[in-house]
Design a protein around this motif. Sequence first.
Motif, short mmCIF file in Angstrom:
data_model
loop_
_atom_site.label_atom_id
_atom_site.label_comp_id
_atom_site.label_asym_id
_atom_site.label_seq_id
_atom_site.Cartn_x
_atom_site.Cartn_y
_atom_site.Cartn_z
N UNK A 190 -83.23 -78.63 35.29
CA UNK A 190 -82.44 -77.90 35.40
C UNK A 190 -83.20 -76.33 34.51
N UNK A 191 -82.50 -75.14 35.15
CA UNK A 191 -82.95 -74.24 34.68
C UNK A 191 -81.70 -73.46 33.13
N UNK A 192 -82.31 -73.18 32.09
CA UNK A 192 -81.15 -73.17 31.12
C UNK A 192 -80.82 -71.39 31.15
N UNK A 193 -79.79 -71.33 31.25
CA UNK A 193 -79.07 -69.70 31.06
C UNK A 193 -78.43 -69.62 29.66
N UNK A 194 -79.06 -68.22 29.41
CA UNK A 194 -78.01 -68.25 28.28
C UNK A 194 -76.57 -67.92 28.66
N UNK A 195 -75.92 -66.98 27.96
CA UNK A 195 -74.27 -66.77 28.01
C UNK A 195 -75.00 -64.55 28.80
N UNK A 196 -75.83 -64.67 28.52
CA UNK A 196 -76.13 -63.19 29.17
C UNK A 196 -76.85 -63.60 30.35
N UNK A 197 -77.81 -64.99 30.23
CA UNK A 197 -77.47 -65.07 31.88
C UNK A 197 -78.97 -64.58 32.53
N UNK A 198 -79.75 -64.93 30.52
CA UNK A 198 -81.06 -64.83 30.80
C UNK A 198 -81.55 -66.36 31.02
N UNK A 207 -90.35 -66.95 34.63
CA UNK A 207 -91.04 -66.51 33.15
C UNK A 207 -89.53 -66.77 32.44
N UNK A 208 -89.89 -67.06 31.43
CA UNK A 208 -88.39 -66.91 30.65
C UNK A 208 -88.39 -65.47 30.38
N UNK A 209 -86.55 -65.27 29.81
CA UNK A 209 -86.20 -63.76 30.08
C UNK A 209 -86.26 -63.59 31.32
N UNK A 210 -86.35 -64.05 32.25
CA UNK A 210 -85.63 -63.13 33.55
C UNK A 210 -84.25 -63.90 33.98
N UNK A 211 -83.67 -62.64 34.61
CA UNK A 211 -81.81 -62.75 34.85
C UNK A 211 -81.93 -63.85 36.19
N UNK A 212 -80.63 -64.12 36.12
CA UNK A 212 -79.93 -65.25 36.82
C UNK A 212 -80.08 -64.66 39.00
N UNK A 213 -80.27 -63.55 38.70
CA UNK A 213 -80.07 -62.61 39.88
C UNK A 213 -81.55 -62.95 40.99
N UNK A 214 -82.75 -62.22 39.69
CA UNK A 214 -83.93 -62.57 40.18
C UNK A 214 -84.34 -64.17 40.14
N UNK A 268 -83.84 -68.96 29.47
CA UNK A 268 -84.69 -69.68 28.06
C UNK A 268 -85.63 -70.18 28.59
N UNK A 269 -85.44 -71.43 29.77
CA UNK A 269 -86.22 -72.44 29.52
C UNK A 269 -86.34 -72.91 30.79
#
Length: 148
Positions: free
Chosen positions: A120-128, A73-80, A130-131
Motif C-alpha cells: 500500500x501507498x498511503x496518502x493523507x487527505x491532501x493527497x501527500x 519519497x515521502x511528501x510526493x503528491x498523488x499526481x506525481x 505519507x509512507x
Amino acid sequence: MLHSRRAAQPPRQHRPGQAMSGPSGVRRGLTVLVLCAIVLCAGCSGLFLPSGPGDREIQALIDRNTRNLRRLQVGLFQEYVSKIMGRPQRVEVYPWGTAWLYRTAKRTGTQRVAEPEFTPLVFDRTGLLVGWGADALSEQVKRDEQRK
C-alpha cells in the motif's frame, strides 16, 4: 443373360445444396455438426471462464512495481506518484485519506490474490504520500483511531 440396370447406371454424385442420404451422408452430417459445436464451445469458453493475466504478465507487473517503489519519497503528491507507479491495482478510501495498492509479490499455488501480495501507498487527505508498506498503513489506521 440378364442384365441389371443398376450395374449400368453410374454412381450418384452429391451436388451442393442437395440433401445427403444413406449412412455415409448421415455420418458426414453428424461429423460436421459435432465439429461446429466444438468450435463454437471453444470460442465461447472465454465468456464463461474469463482468462486473467498469465504468469509472465503478473511477474512483469510485480517487477515494474518493485522497481518503481525505489523512486518514491515521502511528501510526493498523488499526481506525481501516479506518473512514477502508474495506475494502482486497488484503491482503498479511509476517513483520513487513501491507500493505493500495488502488487509486489506472488504466492505460488493460490487462485486468489492475497493482501500480503500488495504494497500500500498511503496518502493523507491532501493527497501527500505519507509512507508505503503494511506498517505505514497500520500506523495511519492507529493514528486515526487514537484521534477519535
